[in-house]
Each structure stands twice: as structure tokens, then as C-alpha cells.
Scaffold this motif. Structure first.
Motif, short mmCIF file in Angstrom:
data_model
loop_
_atom_site.label_atom_id
_atom_site.label_comp_id
_atom_site.label_asym_id
_atom_site.label_seq_id
_atom_site.Cartn_x
_atom_site.Cartn_y
_atom_site.Cartn_z
N GLY A 190 4.06 5.26 -6.38
CA GLY A 190 3.22 5.31 -7.57
C GLY A 190 2.38 6.56 -7.66
O GLY A 190 2.32 7.20 -8.71
N ALA A 191 1.71 6.92 -6.57
CA ALA A 191 0.78 8.05 -6.61
C ALA A 191 1.45 9.38 -6.33
O ALA A 191 0.92 10.43 -6.71
CB ALA A 191 -0.35 7.83 -5.61
N PHE A 192 2.62 9.36 -5.65
CA PHE A 192 3.25 10.63 -5.30
C PHE A 192 4.61 10.85 -5.95
O PHE A 192 4.78 11.75 -6.76
CB PHE A 192 3.39 10.76 -3.78
CG PHE A 192 4.29 11.90 -3.38
CD1 PHE A 192 3.93 13.22 -3.65
CD2 PHE A 192 5.50 11.66 -2.77
CE1 PHE A 192 4.77 14.28 -3.31
CE2 PHE A 192 6.35 12.70 -2.43
CZ PHE A 192 5.99 14.01 -2.69
N TYR A 193 5.60 10.02 -5.62
CA TYR A 193 6.97 10.33 -6.01
C TYR A 193 7.15 10.46 -7.52
O TYR A 193 7.69 11.46 -8.01
CB TYR A 193 7.92 9.26 -5.46
CG TYR A 193 9.38 9.50 -5.83
CD1 TYR A 193 10.13 10.46 -5.16
CD2 TYR A 193 9.98 8.77 -6.84
CE1 TYR A 193 11.46 10.69 -5.50
CE2 TYR A 193 11.31 8.98 -7.18
CZ TYR A 193 12.04 9.94 -6.51
OH TYR A 193 13.35 10.15 -6.86
N VAL A 194 6.69 9.45 -8.26
CA VAL A 194 6.89 9.49 -9.71
C VAL A 194 6.08 10.62 -10.36
O VAL A 194 6.62 11.38 -11.17
CB VAL A 194 6.56 8.12 -10.35
CG1 VAL A 194 6.65 8.20 -11.87
CG2 VAL A 194 7.54 7.06 -9.83
N PRO A 195 4.77 10.79 -10.02
CA PRO A 195 4.05 11.93 -10.59
C PRO A 195 4.65 13.28 -10.20
O PRO A 195 4.71 14.20 -11.02
CB PRO A 195 2.63 11.77 -10.03
CG PRO A 195 2.50 10.31 -9.77
CD PRO A 195 3.86 9.89 -9.29
N ALA A 196 5.11 13.39 -8.93
CA ALA A 196 5.69 14.65 -8.50
C ALA A 196 6.98 14.94 -9.26
O ALA A 196 7.24 16.08 -9.68
CB ALA A 196 5.97 14.62 -7.00
N LEU A 197 7.80 13.92 -9.47
CA LEU A 197 9.03 14.11 -10.22
C LEU A 197 8.72 14.44 -11.67
O LEU A 197 9.39 15.29 -12.28
CB LEU A 197 9.89 12.84 -10.13
CG LEU A 197 11.36 12.96 -10.56
CD1 LEU A 197 12.07 14.03 -9.76
CD2 LEU A 197 12.06 11.62 -10.40
N VAL A 201 0.84 -1.21 0.00
CA VAL A 201 0.00 0.00 0.00
C VAL A 201 0.87 1.25 0.00
O VAL A 201 0.63 2.19 -0.76
CB VAL A 201 -0.95 0.00 1.22
CG1 VAL A 201 -1.60 1.36 1.40
CG2 VAL A 201 -2.02 -1.09 1.07
N LEU A 202 1.89 1.25 0.84
CA LEU A 202 2.78 2.41 0.90
C LEU A 202 3.57 2.58 -0.39
O LEU A 202 3.81 3.70 -0.85
CB LEU A 202 3.73 2.27 2.08
CG LEU A 202 3.09 2.49 3.45
CD1 LEU A 202 4.04 2.07 4.57
CD2 LEU A 202 2.69 3.95 3.63
#
Length: 296
Positions: free
Chosen positions: A180-187, A173-174
Motif C-alpha cells: 500500500g505505502a510503497f509498491y503501488v505508489p512507486a509503480l 502490517v507488511l
């Protein structure tokens, strides 16, 4: 199952010697663990011999002779195929750090439980060169007893590694949420922003300096967002969601007018527009949580 831990030859066996599996095996050996490695293509395991890792060609032997088995095979399905024929798990703990879903993690826990095998699910949130360093980060979830028994070995993966929950699904989940939902889209969003700014004549040093200041602000805002979502309290007297929406719509128009796709910004505008339409415009930015769920 009878405990034959005392007869084990190896402290840990790594199954799968791709870049991450090889990094794990080298690190375990470097940290003083008696380490074995297995790979479908034996040459990859044999290449680790100069690093103190013993290559094993038979999967049954790898499992039977090791106190701890770390499966680092691309997907959960592929790992299941590799381990399907293993019959002797006596005294062995299984850790799976391949790519899978929370549901698959629960299935693996059940699969291991049927065989009397202590199980930990793992999520690797770092790159191979960071394994075993201050930047190393592997999350584990599942059997607390297995964690107590193998904590020292598993913590050798990195200073930030940790058991996050007794629920085997938690690490996955983490992984989905943070990576998946934060680090890659944010980058990806940062790449969009940097590309636009540099193309418009902003010098790299200026962009980097401003980024550093915003990263510090972001760290504070991130904690505030979690608190707001957990409490479902979104009232604010600082900046309403509608103000963010107006600014983002203007920014999207500017970027698209200069020939940029701005896909990530466009998705943000769509979220903000939906939140405004749902009547959350006078709340704080974190009220976006109210439109984050399907049917929300």
C-alpha cells in the motif's frame, strides 16, 4: 477441543473461488493436497473439479472435513459473515488471506482463540498466476504451532512464502507498508515518469536501460534507508536532503510547465519542503522519516 485430524477428508479447503481463491485451490491440488473448495455461488467451486478440487456446497461440511481452511473471501467482514455459523472446528486450522487491517487481524486471532482454533493471518503479495511459482509470495503471521503443522501445504503457495511473525498483525502490517505505502505508489510514480519521458521524445529502450541501472542503485539505497531509520542516524557527507528538495522542485516545475499533473512528484516535494522547514535539510534523504508520522 478434541483432535479429530485423523478423520479429516481433505488436507485443505479454500473458501472463496474468485481469481485468487481459484488459483490457490488449483495449486494445492496440483501439489498433491486433497483439496476442497466452497463459494457462495456453487458454480465457481464446481468449475474447479477438472483440476482435482472437490466442490462443497455446505460451509459446515467444508470446515468439518478439512485439516486446514484458507479463507480467501474479499474482506475480513465478509469472511466473518460466512464463518459465523460454523460450530465444529475440531482439528481444523484457519488461515485468512482476505483484505483487512492489522486491528482486524488481531480481532480474528481473538475470535479464533475463543473457539480453540489455531489461527494464521495471511497477506498475498503476488498475482494469481504467480501462486505456486518462484514468484509466489504469501506472508503468514500468527500461531507458530499451526505453521509447523501446515508449513508444507502453505509453502506450496510460492517459493517466497514465509511465516514472518508470531504476532497475527504482522502480515497485514507488511501488506499495508510494502504494497500500500510503497509498491503501488512507486509503480504509479514510475508510470508518471515514463509517460512524461516518452511524451518528450525519449525512446523506450533508452528509458528502460536507464531504469535498470537505477533499480540496482535503489536496491542498495533501500537497505541503507532501513538501517538509517532503525538507528535514527541521518548524518551524511554525500547529498543533503535540501539538495534532493531543490532538484525535485525544479523537476516539478518542468513537468507541470509541459502539462503534466505530476501528483506523486508533487507529494514528494511537499514532504521534502516539510522536512526542510523542520530543520532537517542538512541531514540525509532518509531523515524524511522524521516527518512521516502524524504530529512528527
Amino acid at each position: 477441543m478434541s483432535d479429530t485430524t485423523g478423520a479429516k477428508t481433505y488436507d485443505v479447503a479454500v473458501l472463496g473461488c474468485g481469481p485468487m481463491g481459484a488459483a490457490l485451490a488449483r495449486n494445492f491440488a496440483a501439489k498433491g493436497r486433497k483439496t476442497a473448495a466452497w463459494n457462495r455461488s456453487p458454480a465457481k467451486a464446481e468449475a474447479l473439479a477438472p483440476h482435482g478440487v472437490s466442490p462443497i456446497q455446505d460451509i459446515d461440511e467444508a470446515v468439518r472435513s478439512s485439516k486446514l481452511v484458507v479463507a480467501c473471501i474479499s474482506t475480513y467482514d465478509a469472511a466473518r459473515e460466512v464463518l459465523a455459523g460454523v460450530t465444529d472446528w475440531s482439528g481444523t486450522t484457519l488461515v485468512n488471506v482476505g483484505t483487512g487491517t492489522p486491528a482486524q487481524a488481531a480481532e480474528w486471532q481473538a475470535w479464533a482463540g475463543e473457539r480453540g482454533v489455531p489461527y494464521l493471518d495471511g497477506a498475498i503479495l503476488c498475482y494469481p498466476p504467480q501462486i505456486g511459482t518462484e514468484e509466489g509470495l504469501v506472508l503468514y503471521s500468527g500461531s507458530s504451532q499451526a505453521w509447523v503443522e501446515h508449513e508444507q501445504t502453505l509453502m506450496a503457495t510460492g517459493a517466497n512464502s514465509a511465516l514472518v511473525s508470531g504476532d497475527a498483525k504482522a502480515a497485514s502490517v507488511l501488506d499495508a507498508g510494502i504494497m500500500g505505502a510503497f509498491y503501488v505508489p512507486a509503480l504509479s510514480a514510475y508510470v508518471e515518469a515514463a509517460t512524461y519521458a516518452l511524451d518528450q521524445g525519449v525512446v523506450p529502450d533508452t528509458f528502460n536501460a536507464l531504469s535498470e541501472m537505477l533499480f540496482q542503485t535503489f536496491a542498495v539505497m533501500a537497505k541503507e534507508s532501513v538501517a538509517a531509520i532503525a538507528s535514527d542516524q541521518h548524518e551524511t557527507d554525500i547529498a543533503h536532503l535540501s539538495a534532493y528538495a531543490e532538484g525535485c522542485r525544479a523537476g516539478l516545475d518542468v513537468m507541470q510547465a509541459t502539462g503534466f499533473k505530476a501528483r506523486l512528484l508533487k507529494a514528494t516535494v511537499e514532504n521534502l519542503n516539510e522536512a526542510e522547514k523542520a530543520g532537517f535539510g542538512e541531514l540525509g534523504f532518509f531523515a524524511l522519516t522524521k516527518v512521516a508520522r502524524t504530529g512528527g
